[in-house]
Design an enzyme around this catalytic site. Structure first.
Site, PDB file in Angstrom:
ATOM      1  CB  SER A  53      -0.862  -0.042   1.197  1.00  0.00           C
ATOM      2  OG  SER A  53      -2.149   0.763   1.117  1.00  0.00           O
ATOM      3  CG  HIS A  91      -5.478  -2.504   0.161  1.00  0.00           C
ATOM      4  ND1 HIS A  91      -4.755  -2.378  -0.853  1.00  0.00           N
ATOM      5  CD2 HIS A  91      -5.085  -1.836   1.305  1.00  0.00           C
ATOM      6  CE1 HIS A  91      -3.759  -1.668  -0.447  1.00  0.00           C
ATOM      7  NE2 HIS A  91      -3.799  -1.082   0.508  1.00  0.00           N
TER       8      HIS A  91
END
Length: 260
Positions: free
Chosen positions: A89, A235
Site C-alpha cells: 500500500s 487489499h
C-alpha cells in the site's frame, strides 16, 4: 531521519541479500511479519516503522521523497548497500520511490496492491473520524477505544489492526499530520522508468490495481514489471492469502537470482 527498525539475520550461512519490508498507512513494522518469517531463512530482514508511524519519530513533513530518503538513511546506518524491498500500500509507493532515488542500490522491487498513480478516492475518512474520537474521549484502554470506534468503523478487523498502534491512551501514528498530508499520501508524481524486473501483486477483490489506466501506469514507469493476482483476497492480500503471496514472491526472487 533514522527510522525505528528490527533487523533479523538470515538463518542460512549463504544469505542471498537483504529484504526491506515497508508497511502501509496506519501500520507498523510488524504488519509484514508473515513475509519476514517466510524469507528469513535465506535473507537478512529489515522491518521498519515509517516516519509518523510505530516507534519512529514524528515529523511535520510527509511525502514520498522524504520517506524514501528515511529508508536510505536507515540502511546507511546499518551499512547495507545493496537491498531489495517489499512494500504494501503506502509502503509500496515508498518502495517505488526508492527505484528513483537509489536505482543502483535497489536489486529487486516487490509491490503489494498499489499502483504508481494518484488515487482520487478518500478511503480513510471514517478511520480519521474514529481515531480523533478516541483521542478526544481521552480513553486509556483498547476496550474503551473499540466501543468508540465502532460508531465509525464497522469492520472489526480494521479496528483491531488500528489498535495495534494504540498504547496507554495514545496513538503511535501521528494522526494530525497523516490527515493534513492525506492528498500527498494518496497522490503520486510520475517517476523515471525503472528498467529492472519488478513484481506487482494485487488482490482479486481490491480496487487499487483494478483499472486499466492503473495497469498502464505500472508498465509505463516499470516497463519490465510482472503483475500477479491473488485470488479471494482484497487489499490486505498478505494477511488473507499469505501462501499465494509468498509463492509469487519466491518465484520472482528465484527467477531474478537465476538471471544474474
Amino acid at each position: 531521519m533514522q527510522l525505528n527498525y528490527e533487523f533479523t539475520q538470515a538463518e542460512s550461512s549463504l544469505a542471498q541479500g537483504t529484504l526491506v519490508l515497508i508497511h502501509g498507512l496506519f501500520g507498523s513494522l510488524s504488519n509484514l511479519g508473515v513475509l519476514a518469517r517466510a524469507f528469513q531463512t535465506d535473507y537478512d530482514i529489515v522491518q521498519i516503522d515509517l516516519r509518523n508511524h510505530g516507534l519512529s519519530e514524528h515529523s511535520d513533513e510527509m511525502n514520498y521523497s522524504v520517506m524514501a530518503h528515511d529508508v536510505i538513511e536507515t540502511l546507511d546506518q546499518l551499512k547495507i548497500e545493496q537491498f531489495s524491498v517489499i512494500g504494501h500500500s503506502m509502503g509500496g509507493k515508498v518502495a517505488m520511490k526508492l527505484s528513483e532515488i537509489a536505482p543502483s542500490r535497489l536489486a529487486k522491487l516487490i509491490v503489494l496492491d498499489m499502483a504508481p498513480v494518484a488515487y482520487q478516492q478518500r478511503h480513510h475518512d471514517a478511520i480519521f473520524k474514529a481515531l480523533n474520537a478516541v483521542t478526544e474521549a481521552q480513553v486509556q484502554t483498547r476496550k474503551q477505544a473499540t466501543e468508540i470506534m465502532q460508531s465509525e468503523i464497522h469492520e472489526n478487523g480494521v479496528i483491531q489492526f488500528l489498535l495495534k498502534s494504540f498504547n496507554q491512551g495514545q496513538w503511535h501514528f501521528n494522526v494530525e499530520v497523516l490527515y493534513r498530508y492525506y492528498t500527498e499520501i494518496t497522490g503520486w508524481n510520475e517517476i523515471k522508468p525503472w528498467t529492472k524486473p519488478s513484481l506487482f501483486i494485487r488482490g482479486e477483490n481490491s480496487q487499487y490495481i483494478a483499472q486499466p489506466e492503473y495497469v498502464d501506469a505500472i508498465y509505463k514507469q516499470f516497463p519490465h514489471a510482472k503483475i500477479k493476482t491473488v485470488s479471494n483476497a482484497g487489499h490486505w492480500l498478505h494477511a488473507e492469502q499469505p501462501e499465494q503471496v509468498i509463492a509469487h514472491i519466491r518465484t520472482y526472487l528465484q527467477q531474478i537470482k537465476s538471471e544474474v
